[in-house]
Scaffold this motif. Structure first.
Motif, PDB file in Angstrom:
ATOM      1  N   ALA A 151      -6.642   6.040 -12.255  1.00  0.00           N
ATOM      2  CA  ALA A 151      -6.550   5.087 -11.139  1.00  0.00           C
ATOM      3  C   ALA A 151      -6.738   5.788  -9.795  1.00  0.00           C
ATOM      4  O   ALA A 151      -7.423   5.265  -8.909  1.00  0.00           O
ATOM      5  CB  ALA A 151      -5.211   4.361 -11.179  1.00  0.00           C
TER       6      ALA A 151
ATOM      7  N   ARG B 287     -12.038   1.709  -6.585  1.00  0.00           N
ATOM      8  CA  ARG B 287     -11.211   0.587  -7.054  1.00  0.00           C
ATOM      9  C   ARG B 287      -9.910   0.427  -6.273  1.00  0.00           C
ATOM     10  O   ARG B 287      -9.164  -0.514  -6.502  1.00  0.00           O
ATOM     11  CB  ARG B 287     -10.881   0.765  -8.550  1.00  0.00           C
ATOM     12  N   TRP B 288      -9.625   1.346  -5.363  1.00  0.00           N
ATOM     13  CA  TRP B 288      -8.378   1.268  -4.605  1.00  0.00           C
ATOM     14  C   TRP B 288      -8.181  -0.081  -3.913  1.00  0.00           C
ATOM     15  O   TRP B 288      -7.059  -0.595  -3.909  1.00  0.00           O
ATOM     16  CB  TRP B 288      -8.279   2.392  -3.583  1.00  0.00           C
TER      17      TRP B 288
ATOM     18  N   ASP C  62      -8.673  -2.889  -4.929  1.00  0.00           N
ATOM     19  CA  ASP C  62      -8.181  -3.859  -5.917  1.00  0.00           C
ATOM     20  C   ASP C  62      -6.655  -3.853  -6.013  1.00  0.00           C
ATOM     21  O   ASP C  62      -6.067  -4.866  -6.380  1.00  0.00           O
ATOM     22  CB  ASP C  62      -8.752  -3.563  -7.311  1.00  0.00           C
ATOM     23  N   TRP C  63      -6.042  -2.707  -5.725  1.00  0.00           N
ATOM     24  CA  TRP C  63      -4.596  -2.623  -5.915  1.00  0.00           C
ATOM     25  C   TRP C  63      -3.819  -2.075  -4.716  1.00  0.00           C
ATOM     26  O   TRP C  63      -2.608  -2.219  -4.645  1.00  0.00           O
ATOM     27  CB  TRP C  63      -4.243  -1.827  -7.178  1.00  0.00           C
ATOM     28  N   TRP C  64      -4.501  -1.463  -3.750  1.00  0.00           N
ATOM     29  CA  TRP C  64      -3.814  -0.888  -2.591  1.00  0.00           C
ATOM     30  C   TRP C  64      -4.070  -1.780  -1.389  1.00  0.00           C
ATOM     31  O   TRP C  64      -5.163  -1.793  -0.836  1.00  0.00           O
ATOM     32  CB  TRP C  64      -4.318   0.516  -2.315  1.00  0.00           C
TER      33      TRP C  64
ATOM     34  N   GLY D  92       1.449  -1.120  -5.498  1.00  0.00           N
ATOM     35  CA  GLY D  92       0.191  -1.662  -6.007  1.00  0.00           C
ATOM     36  C   GLY D  92      -0.285  -0.933  -7.247  1.00  0.00           C
ATOM     37  O   GLY D  92      -0.780  -1.557  -8.197  1.00  0.00           O
ATOM     38  N   LEU D  93      -0.148   0.386  -7.252  1.00  0.00           N
ATOM     39  CA  LEU D  93      -0.560   1.159  -8.426  1.00  0.00           C
ATOM     40  C   LEU D  93       0.299   0.802  -9.630  1.00  0.00           C
ATOM     41  O   LEU D  93      -0.220   0.629 -10.738  1.00  0.00           O
ATOM     42  CB  LEU D  93      -0.489   2.660  -8.132  1.00  0.00           C
TER      43      LEU D  93
ATOM     44  N   ARG E 212       1.792  -2.044 -10.231  1.00  0.00           N
ATOM     45  CA  ARG E 212       1.323  -3.365 -10.703  1.00  0.00           C
ATOM     46  C   ARG E 212      -0.004  -3.234 -11.452  1.00  0.00           C
ATOM     47  O   ARG E 212      -0.190  -3.817 -12.513  1.00  0.00           O
ATOM     48  CB  ARG E 212       1.162  -4.332  -9.528  1.00  0.00           C
ATOM     49  N   HIS E 213      -0.922  -2.475 -10.877  1.00  0.00           N
ATOM     50  CA  HIS E 213      -2.252  -2.277 -11.476  1.00  0.00           C
ATOM     51  C   HIS E 213      -2.146  -1.692 -12.886  1.00  0.00           C
ATOM     52  O   HIS E 213      -2.898  -2.072 -13.773  1.00  0.00           O
ATOM     53  CB  HIS E 213      -3.076  -1.357 -10.560  1.00  0.00           C
ATOM     54  N   LEU E 214      -1.199  -0.786 -13.062  1.00  0.00           N
ATOM     55  CA  LEU E 214      -1.030  -0.129 -14.362  1.00  0.00           C
ATOM     56  C   LEU E 214      -0.090  -0.885 -15.288  1.00  0.00           C
ATOM     57  O   LEU E 214       0.092  -0.485 -16.435  1.00  0.00           O
ATOM     58  CB  LEU E 214      -0.502   1.302 -14.155  1.00  0.00           C
TER      59      LEU E 214
END
Length: 171
Positions: free
Chosen positions: A36, A42-43, A45-47, A158-159, A161-163
């Motif tokens: 990630a 892709r940052w 998308d979640w940050w 965010g990371l 949640r993403h994971l």
């Protein structure tokens, strides 16, 4: 969350140097955290504070030499943009980038496995290239620190949640 910070400015506000250190502890395997963080494009998308990432150069097969232009928003009414080149990487261990633009310096992601979890340490050593930032830095250092803390906390959340993982700690 708090970051260790050192800030200095030369007379006349010609330069200001910041060193900020943030720590994340995620209930996620190190390989997932590594992938990630390495996938900078892709940052956004979640940050939440990463507005955009544009590839300028792909780098080698591992990503060494890759360069990206990153635009950030912030908790304060300003944003920053700079180019980051990957200058060192050790799979699942560290990722070092050199920044040039409104901020200039280096960022270092260090990952450490801790049983089934991952500890992340991010060290951001930068000089402020924006004139207004250099001028206000001696007085605004606490605001810059508060802003950095919030941006990093949002990244940790965010990371996680993403994971699909739990954020165990962020400071």
């Amino acid at each position: 969350m708090s970051a260790d910070v050192a800030a200095s400015a030369l007379p006349g506000g010609r330069t200001a140097h910041f060193q900020l250190v943030s720590h994340w502890h995620l209930a996620a395997p190190i390989a997932a955290v590594w992938e990630a963080l390495k996938a900078t494009e892709r940052w956004p998308d979640w940050w939440p504070y990463v507005q955009s990432v544009r590839e300028l150069h792909a780098g080698d097969a591992d990503g060494l030499g890759a360069m990206r232009h990153i635009r950030w928003s912030s908790r304060l009414p300003y944003g920053v943009a700079f180019d980051v080149e990957v200058v060192e990487l050790q799979r699942h261990r560290l990722l070092r980038g050199r920044a040039r633009g409104q901020l200039e310096g280096a960022g270092l992601w260090e990952l450490t496995p801790d049983s089934e979890t991952t500890r992340v340490r991010y060290t951001w050593c930068v000089d402020l290239n924006s004139r207004w930032m250099r001028v206000v830095a001696p007085l605004a250092a606490p605001l810059f620190r508060w802003n950095h803390d919030g941006v990093m906390r949002a990244g940790a959340q965010g990371l996680a949640r993403h994971l699909g993982a739990r954020l165990l700690d962020a400071y």
